[in-house]
Scaffold this active site. Structure first.
Site, PDB file in Angstrom:
ATOM      1  N   GLU A  53       4.242 -10.084   0.726  1.00 58.11           N
ATOM      2  CA  GLU A  53       5.539 -10.659   0.338  1.00 58.11           C
ATOM      3  C   GLU A  53       6.119  -9.952  -0.887  1.00 58.11           C
ATOM      4  OE1 GLU A  53       7.653 -12.556   1.726  1.00 58.11           O
ATOM      5  OE2 GLU A  53       6.555 -13.692   3.214  1.00 58.11           O
ATOM      6  N   ASP A  71      14.906 -14.758  -1.860  1.00 59.07           N
ATOM      7  CA  ASP A  71      13.474 -15.052  -1.959  1.00 59.07           C
ATOM      8  C   ASP A  71      13.017 -14.677  -3.363  1.00 59.07           C
ATOM      9  OD1 ASP A  71      13.492 -15.673   0.780  1.00 59.07           O
ATOM     10  OD2 ASP A  71      13.090 -13.595   1.319  1.00 59.07           O
TER      11      ASP A  71
END
Length: 148
Positions: A53, A71
């Site tokens: 991620e 994000d």
């Protein structure tokens, strides 16, 4: 006096950078914060998730133009559902947290929100990077040699 002014300008120009964890350091930190086995998810899966991620970077951000969300942080927690950035239309803020709190070097807030995310029915499958890089794979390498 001139030296103090120059020193002040130099200090102002220093940018604050997020912490990029070393793999084993992150594994130990996540274990200390209670993620090992949380909701049935192994520590190795959490470290794998963070690797894919954010590259273990607490300051990572990624803008998603499709829904105008962003994000945030080491787990790339999304502003559409989980945190409040004051900009995402129709945001839910299920973690009841400012998105900027997810960018801190101290990842306790990010871990608390990740625990909230994984508690939903989708579980760890909520993270696309986990599905693409960690699911149904031997993730033991992510904690190998870490003593955890």
């Amino acid at each position: 006096m001139k030296a103090l002014i120059i020193l002040g300008l130099v200090l102002l120009s220093v940018t604050v950078q997020g912490k990029i964890f070393e793999r084993c350091e992150l594994a130990r930190t996540l274990k200390k914060l209670g993620l090992d086995g949380y909701k049935g998810v192994s520590l190795a899966n959490w470290v794998c998730l963070a690797k894919w991620e954010s590259g273990y970077n607490t300051e990572a951000t990624n803008y998603n133009p499709g829904d105008e969300s962003t994000d945030y942080g080491i787990f790339q927690i999304n502003s559409r559902y989980w945190c409040n950035n004051g900009k995402t239309p129709g945001a839910v803020d299920a973690c009841h947290i400012s998105c900027s709190a997810l960018l801190q070097n101290n990842i306790a807030d990010a871990v608390a929100c990740a625990k909230r995310v994984v508690s939903d029915p989708q579980g760890i499958r909520a993270w696309v990077a986990w599905r693409n890089h960690c699911q149904n794979r031997d993730v033991s390498q992510y904690v190998k040699g870490c003593g955890v």
